[in-house]
Scaffold this motif. Structure first.
Motif, PDB file in Angstrom:
ATOM      1  N   ASP A  43       4.956 -11.210  -1.356  1.00 45.44           N
ATOM      2  CA  ASP A  43       4.899 -10.984   0.210  1.00 45.44           C
ATOM      3  C   ASP A  43       5.997  -9.839   0.473  1.00 45.44           C
ATOM      4  OD1 ASP A  43       3.242 -13.264   0.892  1.00 45.44           O
ATOM      5  OD2 ASP A  43       4.854 -14.692   0.730  1.00 45.44           O
ATOM      6  N   LEU A  44       5.518  -8.917   1.462  1.00 52.72           N
ATOM      7  CA  LEU A  44       6.304  -7.685   1.572  1.00 52.72           C
ATOM      8  C   LEU A  44       6.861  -7.363   2.895  1.00 52.72           C
ATOM      9  CD1 LEU A  44       3.455  -5.370   0.063  1.00 52.72           C
ATOM     10  CD2 LEU A  44       5.538  -6.573  -0.980  1.00 52.72           C
ATOM     11  N   VAL A  45       7.983  -6.739   2.982  1.00 53.35           N
ATOM     12  CA  VAL A  45       8.403  -6.464   4.284  1.00 53.35           C
ATOM     13  C   VAL A  45       8.356  -4.559   3.884  1.00 53.35           C
ATOM     14  CG1 VAL A  45      10.473  -5.677   5.698  1.00 53.35           C
ATOM     15  CG2 VAL A  45      10.097  -7.939   4.719  1.00 53.35           C
ATOM     16  N   LEU A  46       7.448  -3.829   4.415  1.00 56.39           N
ATOM     17  CA  LEU A  46       7.293  -2.410   4.260  1.00 56.39           C
ATOM     18  C   LEU A  46       8.286  -1.916   5.275  1.00 56.39           C
ATOM     19  CD1 LEU A  46       3.403  -2.374   4.028  1.00 56.39           C
ATOM     20  CD2 LEU A  46       5.163  -2.845   2.440  1.00 56.39           C
ATOM     21  N   SER A  47       8.902  -0.877   4.824  1.00 52.49           N
ATOM     22  CA  SER A  47       9.896   0.028   5.622  1.00 52.49           C
ATOM     23  C   SER A  47       9.679   1.285   5.484  1.00 52.49           C
ATOM     24  CB  SER A  47      11.350  -0.209   5.303  1.00 52.49           C
ATOM     25  OG  SER A  47      12.247   0.623   5.836  1.00 52.49           O
ATOM     26  N   GLY A  48       9.776   2.123   6.906  1.00 53.64           N
ATOM     27  CA  GLY A  48       9.571   3.516   7.033  1.00 53.64           C
ATOM     28  C   GLY A  48      10.025   3.873   8.344  1.00 53.64           C
TER      29      GLY A  48
END
Length: 263
Positions: A43-48
């Protein structure tokens, strides 16, 4: 529609049930790492920095792999950016098991023409932000008491000097050593910290910068395998370091460089 996971990520390389934060997750190496992690079951938290790009990445990966994905549009160069991202990422899933510090910038220029503003910006994004983010994430991991894995995407330029990359080399070398300090201090808590150090990677940006044969030739001549890396070769190393297959690997910097840093 959910698709089958990549067969490379099986057995001990699965990340099912793991909660991972990936920075710089919408482009280049970061986007490929995000896809690899989603395929491996994390499960992911994508940051940008771009909410539109993050939303598109979330939709594509969720549809492909059926994994849970949150996003956090934060500028890590801002003073409070790393602490804010650590808090939001932990809140998304009630904690984190993996941090992939991938976001970075480069402003090539000769040493004798160093622009102080660009030097400071490079250090801020490539060293200050990931070091402080790792500190904040590590504090939460220690409090949770469940261990974890912190992975730094550094560069072969951290291990061997690269002309016209004064600030970049300094920032990445500093980040590799910071990661070793994490490994030393956090190991007793079951938290591993490691770096991967790629050579030129043929992302869209890599193709733009190194696509000219005249510019690429001297660099290629120093790589025994005679070619640049492709994104999945970096992602595979990152997945391995995050997984139980690397459960006794701590405090190392792994060149993904075809032999470039052998000298």
């Amino acid at each position: 529609m959910t698709t089958l996971a990549d067969p490379r990520y099986a057995g001990a390389l699965r990340l099912d049930g793991k909660r991972a934060l990936i920075t710089g997750a919408t482009k280049g190496i970061g986007a490929d790492i995000a896809r690899a992690f989603a395929s491996a079951g994390a499960d992911l938290v994508l940051s940008g920095r771009d909410e539109t790009e993050l939303s598109a990445a979330r939709s594509a990966l969720s549809e492909q792999f059926g994994t849970q994905i949150h996003t956090a549009a934060i500028d890590l160069a801002e003073a409070d950016g790393p602490a804010e991202l650590a808090r939001r990422a932990a809140d998304a899933f009630g904690g984190l098991d993996i941090l992939v510090n991938n976001a970075g910038i480069s402003h090539p220029q000769p040493v004798t023409a160093t622009d102080p503003a660009l030097f400071d910006a490079t250090i801020a994004v490539n060293l200050r932000a990931p070091a402080l983010l790792a500190s904040a994430v590590a504090a939460a991991m220690v409090e949770a008491g469940t261990g974890g894995s912190i992975i730094t995407v550094a560069s072969a330029a951290a291990l061997a000097p690269l002309p016209d990359h004064y600030a970049y080399c300094a920032s990445k070398a500093g980040l590799v050593m910071a990661t070793k300090v994490l490994a030393r201090e956090l190991g007793p808590y079951g938290i591993r910290a490691n770096s991967v150090c790629p050579t030129v990677v043929l992302t869209e940006m890599g193709q733009r910068v190194w696509g000219e044969e005249a510019k690429a030739a001297p660099m290629l001549a120093r790589i025994p395998l005679g070619r640049f890396a492709v994104p999945h070769e970096v992602s595979d190393a990152v997945v391995w370091l995050a997984s139980d297959a690397a459960s006794m690997v701590n405090g190392v910097d792994i060149p993904v460089d075809g032999g470039y840093t052998m000298g």
